[in-house]
Structures are given as structure tokens and as C-alpha cells.
Write a protein that holds these residues in place. Sequence first.
Motif, PDB file in Angstrom:
ATOM      1  N   GLN A   1       0.859  -1.251  -0.012  1.00 32.26           N
ATOM      2  CA  GLN A   1      -0.044  -0.043  -0.019  1.00 32.26           C
ATOM      3  C   GLN A   1       0.768   1.247  -0.056  1.00 32.26           C
ATOM      4  O   GLN A   1       1.779   1.234   0.389  1.00 32.26           O
TER       5      GLN A   1
ATOM      6  N   ASP B   1      -3.149   3.703  -2.649  1.00 28.56           N
ATOM      7  CA  ASP B   1      -3.424   2.575  -3.472  1.00 28.56           C
ATOM      8  C   ASP B   1      -3.381   1.353  -2.595  1.00 28.56           C
ATOM      9  O   ASP B   1      -2.439   1.019  -1.821  1.00 28.56           O
ATOM     10  N   THR B   2      -4.498   0.781  -2.829  1.00 32.69           N
ATOM     11  CA  THR B   2      -4.523  -0.879  -2.075  1.00 32.69           C
ATOM     12  C   THR B   2      -5.507  -1.672  -3.129  1.00 32.69           C
ATOM     13  O   THR B   2      -6.256  -1.326  -3.684  1.00 32.69           O
ATOM     14  N   SER B   3      -5.177  -2.775  -2.845  1.00 39.72           N
ATOM     15  CA  SER B   3      -5.776  -3.917  -3.467  1.00 39.72           C
ATOM     16  C   SER B   3      -7.010  -4.577  -2.395  1.00 39.72           C
ATOM     17  O   SER B   3      -7.746  -5.538  -2.667  1.00 39.72           O
ATOM     18  N   GLU B   4      -6.719  -4.009  -1.030  1.00 35.78           N
ATOM     19  CA  GLU B   4      -7.632  -4.777  -0.194  1.00 35.78           C
ATOM     20  C   GLU B   4      -8.918  -4.036   0.001  1.00 35.78           C
ATOM     21  O   GLU B   4      -9.144  -2.694  -0.483  1.00 35.78           O
ATOM     22  N   SER B   5      -9.951  -4.744   0.375  1.00 39.38           N
ATOM     23  CA  SER B   5     -11.396  -3.817   0.566  1.00 39.38           C
ATOM     24  C   SER B   5     -11.766  -3.441   1.831  1.00 39.38           C
ATOM     25  O   SER B   5     -12.545  -2.731   1.993  1.00 39.38           O
TER      26      SER B   5
END
Lengths: 116, 115
Positions: A2, A26-30
Amino acid sequence: AQTVTQSQPEMSVQEAETVTLSCTYDTSESDYYLFWYKQPPSRQMILVIRQEAYKQQNATENRFSVNFQKAAKSFSLKISDSQLGDAAMYFCAYRSANSGNTPLVFGKGTRLSVIA
Amino acid sequence: ETGVTQTPRHLVMGMTNKKSLKCEQHLGHNAMYWYKQSAKKPLELMFVYNFKEQTENNSVPSRFSPECPNSSHLFLHLHTLQPEDSALYLCASSGLRGGVYNEQFFGPGTRLTVL
């Protein structure tokens, strides 16, 4: 990994006016948490406001409120009725909501000046 | 006051000295952290301790040596530092909420200058 970006190194606002500080991440987590910390010239960093990503309602704390746009990955801080004591460095921070103790990821900060 | 204290507030040391930074939290938290804050850079996490056990060492040089004798105290032992190690060193602590450590409470920092 992140990342947190604060694109405004410095901002200024007239006393009693409103100012908005920007933060993107920026993250790919929800599921995660977002924070704004304030570091006055005395250097003790204090938490201003926090937002849980699963909550759609924007957090507010007195004169401080956030505009959380999850899809845009944006988390701006609005300071209303600015006061001289609001002058400080403001840091945006991200933390995963995974169980355990994942570290905070900080932006570089925005230095806010309040003009009397 | 956030409930986290740090001593000393200012420290000047030579490259051959050995010194220690101390942090104490009065919040009943179980996790403590060391951060380095340099000008115009994001806060850099150095070490994390959970229940006195080190859970993270963020590739910190061995001239920085942390110690956590109990959940309330955290030390950072310094030896043979370099001038580029001059910075503000912040301690923080956090507690569990719903199984997740959440917001961190910071101390006032130690301003370190290495000559």
C-alpha cells in the motif's frame, strides 16, 4: 504494497475559513482503516479523525470532516472555521483491517499554515 | 498529552557514543513502535513489538537495537551511528479493538543529532 500520497506539501488558510487537504492511497484490499494525524510544532502527533472503509458515512469530529471516496481511493480532510491552533503538519495514514498488528502506512504530510 | 512519554527530548551524540532512547506508555496498550521521521520523507516504521515480542524489523541497521522489557516500556539503544541517522525518533503504542490493533498514540519524539 500500500502507498499513501499527499500531493500538497504546503497549504495555507485564512483564520475562520475552510481548507481541504488531499490524500489518495493505493491498495488492493477491500477492508481497511484511514486516519488523519496532526503534528503541531511541539511535535506530539495526535489522531484527528479515523474512517473505517466499510462505512459509507463520512467521519466527522467537530470542525474536522472527511470526504471518503472508496472507488476513487481518496480521503480528504476538511477543516472548517480554521483556527490558529490548527497550524501543523497533517499526515494521512492507512492500515489494513487484517487481524493482528499490520503497520500504518503514512503519506509525506501537508504543512498547514493559518493566517490571522 | 497522549499518554506516551519519551526521554530525552533532545540528544546530541558523536558517532562513537552509545546512548539509549526511552519510551513509556500509560495506556495499557500491548503494542509499541519505533518510527524515524526525517525531513521531507514519510514516517519510516523501524520496529514493532506485540506483547513484548518483536514482530517487525523493517530492515533497520544493527546500530539500532530495540528492547522491550514489558508492554509499557520500549527502548532504542544506539551505537556507532552515522550523521544520516539524525532525525526525530517517534515512539507509539496501540491497543486491541475487536482483535485488530487500530489507531496509534504517539510520544513527543526525541530529536537526535549525530555529529
